[in-house]
Design a protein around this motif. Structure first.
Motif, PDB file in Angstrom:
ATOM      1  N   THR A  14      53.200  75.164  43.210  1.00 15.16           N
ATOM      2  CA  THR A  14      52.916  73.875  42.405  1.00 15.16           C
ATOM      3  C   THR A  14      52.284  73.319  43.159  1.00 15.16           C
ATOM      4  O   THR A  14      50.935  72.308  42.704  1.00 15.16           O
ATOM      5  N   GLN A  20      45.687  73.905  34.849  1.00 14.70           N
ATOM      6  CA  GLN A  20      46.192  73.950  34.327  1.00 14.70           C
ATOM      7  C   GLN A  20      47.279  75.450  33.452  1.00 14.70           C
ATOM      8  O   GLN A  20      47.152  76.202  34.097  1.00 14.70           O
ATOM      9  N   PRO A  21      48.437  74.866  33.064  1.00 10.58           N
ATOM     10  CA  PRO A  21      49.352  75.798  32.935  1.00 10.58           C
ATOM     11  C   PRO A  21      48.657  76.781  32.192  1.00 10.58           C
ATOM     12  O   PRO A  21      47.656  76.897  31.305  1.00 10.58           O
ATOM     13  N   CYS A  22      49.459  78.400  32.111  1.00  8.07           N
ATOM     14  CA  CYS A  22      49.060  79.323  31.162  1.00  8.07           C
ATOM     15  C   CYS A  22      49.680  79.089  29.873  1.00  8.07           C
ATOM     16  O   CYS A  22      50.549  78.851  29.585  1.00  8.07           O
ATOM     17  N   GLU A  85      56.881  83.616  32.611  1.00  5.75           N
ATOM     18  CA  GLU A  85      56.084  82.509  32.222  1.00  5.75           C
ATOM     19  C   GLU A  85      56.217  81.257  33.284  1.00  5.75           C
ATOM     20  O   GLU A  85      54.809  80.782  33.436  1.00  5.75           O
ATOM     21  N   ALA A  89      53.026  80.057  35.004  1.00  4.10           N
ATOM     22  CA  ALA A  89      52.362  78.374  34.615  1.00  4.10           C
ATOM     23  C   ALA A  89      51.810  77.216  36.056  1.00  4.10           C
ATOM     24  O   ALA A  89      50.923  77.138  36.414  1.00  4.10           O
ATOM     25  N   ALA A  92      48.809  78.956  37.366  1.00  3.59           N
ATOM     26  CA  ALA A  92      47.391  78.795  36.524  1.00  3.59           C
ATOM     27  C   ALA A  92      46.331  79.987  36.471  1.00  3.59           C
ATOM     28  O   ALA A  92      45.456  79.269  37.108  1.00  3.59           O
ATOM     29  N   LYS A  98      45.526  86.554  35.991  1.00  2.00           N
ATOM     30  CA  LYS A  98      46.997  87.015  35.299  1.00  2.00           C
ATOM     31  C   LYS A  98      47.101  88.653  34.592  1.00  2.00           C
ATOM     32  O   LYS A  98      48.464  88.403  34.462  1.00  2.00           O
TER      33      LYS A  98
END
Length: 147
Positions: A14, A20-22, A85, A89, A92, A98
């Protein structure tokens, strides 16, 4: 110890400048379709971070642990998918990256799903080995790239 190491790596990721988070996982077919479409177009994504190979391996370990821990009756099985997950996030990633990370998670899961129907001593040994390796990866990323 494993949860602490993973939470520390999320804090580091982070702090490394994420967007932005996925939104969760894409299905296997959607990830493959995205990969095919992406191959036909030039990538507009920035290059992956230098620690990308370690994140790919960590994704694979999370998928394997998600399957194996459930197989061997551990109550923390769903936490491994939640960790993946959370990693997505925190990172991102763009669609191509991803898809690669999710593909490695799915590969880790499917590698054992194709072979194991019951928990065996070999599966338990794999769990122990993967717990150790994932903690080492988290520590390495934290030490090298978290400054």
């Amino acid at each position: 110890m494993r949860r602490l190491s993973f939470l520390l790596i999320l804090v580091i990721l982070t702090s490394l400048g994420v967007g932005q988070p996925c939104i969760g996982f894409v299905g296997k077919a959607a990830a493959q379709e995205g990969g095919d479409a992406a191959a036909s177009q030039k990538s507009s994504e920035p290059p992956p971070p230098i620690y990308e190979p370690k994140l790919l391996r960590l994704s694979e370990l999370l998928g394997a642990l998600y399957f194996l821990r459930n197989l061997c009756g551990a109550e923390d099985g769903p936490a491994w998918k939640a960790d993946m997950e959370a990693m997505l996030a925190a990172e991102a990633p763009g669609p191509e990256r991803k898809a690669r990370l999710i593909g490695r998670f799915n590969h880790g899961f499917e590698t054992y799903n194709a072979v194991y129907e019951t928990c065996t001593p070999a599966a338990e040994a794999s769990i122990a080995r993967y717990l150790k390796e994932s903690a080492e990866i988290a520590s390495d990323i934290r030490t090298r790239y978290g400054q």
